[in-house]
Motif scaffolding. Structure first.
Motif, short mmCIF file in Angstrom:
data_model
loop_
_atom_site.label_atom_id
_atom_site.label_comp_id
_atom_site.label_asym_id
_atom_site.label_seq_id
_atom_site.Cartn_x
_atom_site.Cartn_y
_atom_site.Cartn_z
N LEU A 169 0.79 -1.07 0.06
CA LEU A 169 -0.12 0.11 -0.10
C LEU A 169 0.67 1.43 -0.10
O LEU A 169 0.50 2.36 -0.78
N GLY A 170 1.77 1.35 1.01
CA GLY A 170 2.64 2.54 1.02
C GLY A 170 3.32 2.65 -0.29
O GLY A 170 3.69 3.84 -0.99
N GLY A 171 4.12 1.65 -0.89
CA GLY A 171 4.60 1.80 -2.16
C GLY A 171 3.95 1.96 -3.06
O GLY A 171 4.45 2.92 -4.13
N TYR A 172 2.81 1.68 -3.36
CA TYR A 172 1.60 2.10 -4.45
C TYR A 172 1.69 3.70 -4.26
O TYR A 172 1.32 4.30 -5.07
N ILE A 173 1.04 4.02 -3.22
CA ILE A 173 0.80 5.41 -2.90
C ILE A 173 2.17 6.36 -3.21
O ILE A 173 1.93 7.24 -4.02
N ILE A 174 3.28 6.11 -2.81
CA ILE A 174 4.30 7.00 -2.79
C ILE A 174 4.71 6.80 -4.46
O ILE A 174 4.90 7.83 -4.94
N THR A 175 4.59 5.89 -5.15
CA THR A 175 4.74 5.53 -6.64
C THR A 175 3.86 6.37 -7.19
O THR A 175 4.14 7.32 -8.16
N ALA A 176 2.59 6.47 -7.14
CA ALA A 176 1.52 7.39 -7.56
C ALA A 176 1.58 8.70 -7.42
O ALA A 176 1.60 9.60 -8.70
N LEU A 177 2.01 9.15 -6.23
CA LEU A 177 2.18 10.66 -5.96
C LEU A 177 3.43 10.99 -6.37
O LEU A 177 3.39 12.14 -7.14
N SER A 178 4.36 10.43 -6.64
CA SER A 178 5.66 10.84 -7.26
C SER A 178 5.76 11.10 -8.74
O SER A 178 5.83 11.95 -9.04
N HIS A 179 4.83 10.07 -9.50
CA HIS A 179 4.57 10.53 -10.77
C HIS A 179 3.83 11.60 -10.85
O HIS A 179 3.90 12.20 -11.96
N MET A 180 2.69 11.60 -10.25
CA MET A 180 1.79 12.73 -10.39
C MET A 180 2.45 14.07 -10.09
O MET A 180 2.23 15.09 -10.91
N SER A 181 3.40 13.97 -9.09
CA SER A 181 3.84 15.24 -8.84
C SER A 181 4.85 15.86 -9.99
O SER A 181 5.16 16.64 -10.42
N LEU A 182 5.52 14.78 -10.68
CA LEU A 182 6.42 15.17 -11.69
C LEU A 182 5.80 15.67 -12.62
O LEU A 182 6.27 16.40 -13.31
N ALA A 183 4.66 14.96 -12.83
CA ALA A 183 3.92 15.38 -14.20
C ALA A 183 3.22 16.90 -14.00
O ALA A 183 3.30 17.79 -14.99
N LEU A 184 3.14 17.26 -12.55
CA LEU A 184 2.70 18.62 -12.62
C LEU A 184 3.67 19.45 -12.59
O LEU A 184 3.60 20.80 -13.10
N TRP A 185 5.05 19.40 -12.09
CA TRP A 185 6.20 20.26 -11.97
C TRP A 185 7.08 20.31 -13.11
O TRP A 185 7.85 21.46 -13.39
N LEU A 186 7.29 19.26 -13.97
CA LEU A 186 8.12 19.45 -15.10
C LEU A 186 7.54 19.39 -16.22
O LEU A 186 6.32 19.10 -16.38
N PRO A 187 8.15 20.12 -17.19
CA PRO A 187 7.76 20.20 -18.52
C PRO A 187 7.32 18.98 -19.37
O PRO A 187 7.76 17.93 -18.89
N TYR A 188 6.40 19.19 -20.44
CA TYR A 188 6.10 17.81 -21.05
C TYR A 188 5.29 16.66 -20.05
O TYR A 188 5.88 15.38 -20.15
N PRO A 189 4.25 17.21 -19.40
CA PRO A 189 3.60 16.16 -18.51
C PRO A 189 3.03 14.77 -19.38
O PRO A 189 2.94 14.03 -18.58
N GLN A 190 2.64 15.27 -20.68
CA GLN A 190 1.98 13.84 -21.43
C GLN A 190 3.31 12.72 -21.52
O GLN A 190 2.86 11.80 -21.24
N GLY A 191 4.68 13.15 -21.74
CA GLY A 191 5.48 12.07 -21.81
C GLY A 191 5.79 11.39 -20.61
O GLY A 191 6.16 10.12 -20.41
N ILE A 192 5.84 12.19 -19.41
CA ILE A 192 5.73 11.51 -18.07
C ILE A 192 4.37 10.70 -17.87
O ILE A 192 5.03 9.55 -17.33
N LEU A 193 3.44 11.20 -18.20
CA LEU A 193 2.35 10.17 -17.97
C LEU A 193 2.35 8.96 -18.71
O LEU A 193 1.96 8.03 -18.25
N ILE A 194 2.95 9.16 -20.03
CA ILE A 194 3.08 7.73 -20.78
C ILE A 194 4.03 6.96 -20.26
O ILE A 194 3.83 5.53 -19.98
#
Length: 100
Positions: free
Chosen positions: A24-49
């Protein structure tokens, strides 16, 4: 060759803490880290893919880490701190640059 019994933890609560922190903790950390990267870095589409592929790699790594601790609740404490920081980063990023 079986594992040496002195290294195995027989407490069911410690085993539950380690397994739940990993899953559970690993899943939440993984999801939040990817969502945060998509919000803060340019090209969020590439990060989400790339999220599809990197999600399982990061989650598997975070699944193993709690088993390195002697106390499973310390792993949950570490994961809770990381989740809190990532959630704060996500909320700040979502206010400045929302997905919608």
């Amino acid at each position: 060759m079986p594992a040496n019994l002195k290294y195995l933890n027989k407490s069911p609560w410690q085993q539950f803490a380690k397994i739940s922190a990993g899953l559970l903790g690993g899943y939440i950390i993984t999801a939040l880290s990817h969502m945060s990267l998509a919000l803060w870095l340019p090209y969020p589409q590439g990060i989400l893919i790339s999220f599809i592929f990197t999600f399982f790699i990061v989650w598997c790594a975070l699944l193993i880490i709690p088993f390195l601790f002697n106390n499973g609740w310390k792993a949950w404490l570490l994961y809770s701190g990381i989740i809190t920081v990532l959630l704060g980063i996500y909320i700040l990023g979502n206010q400045n640059n929302p997905f919608i």
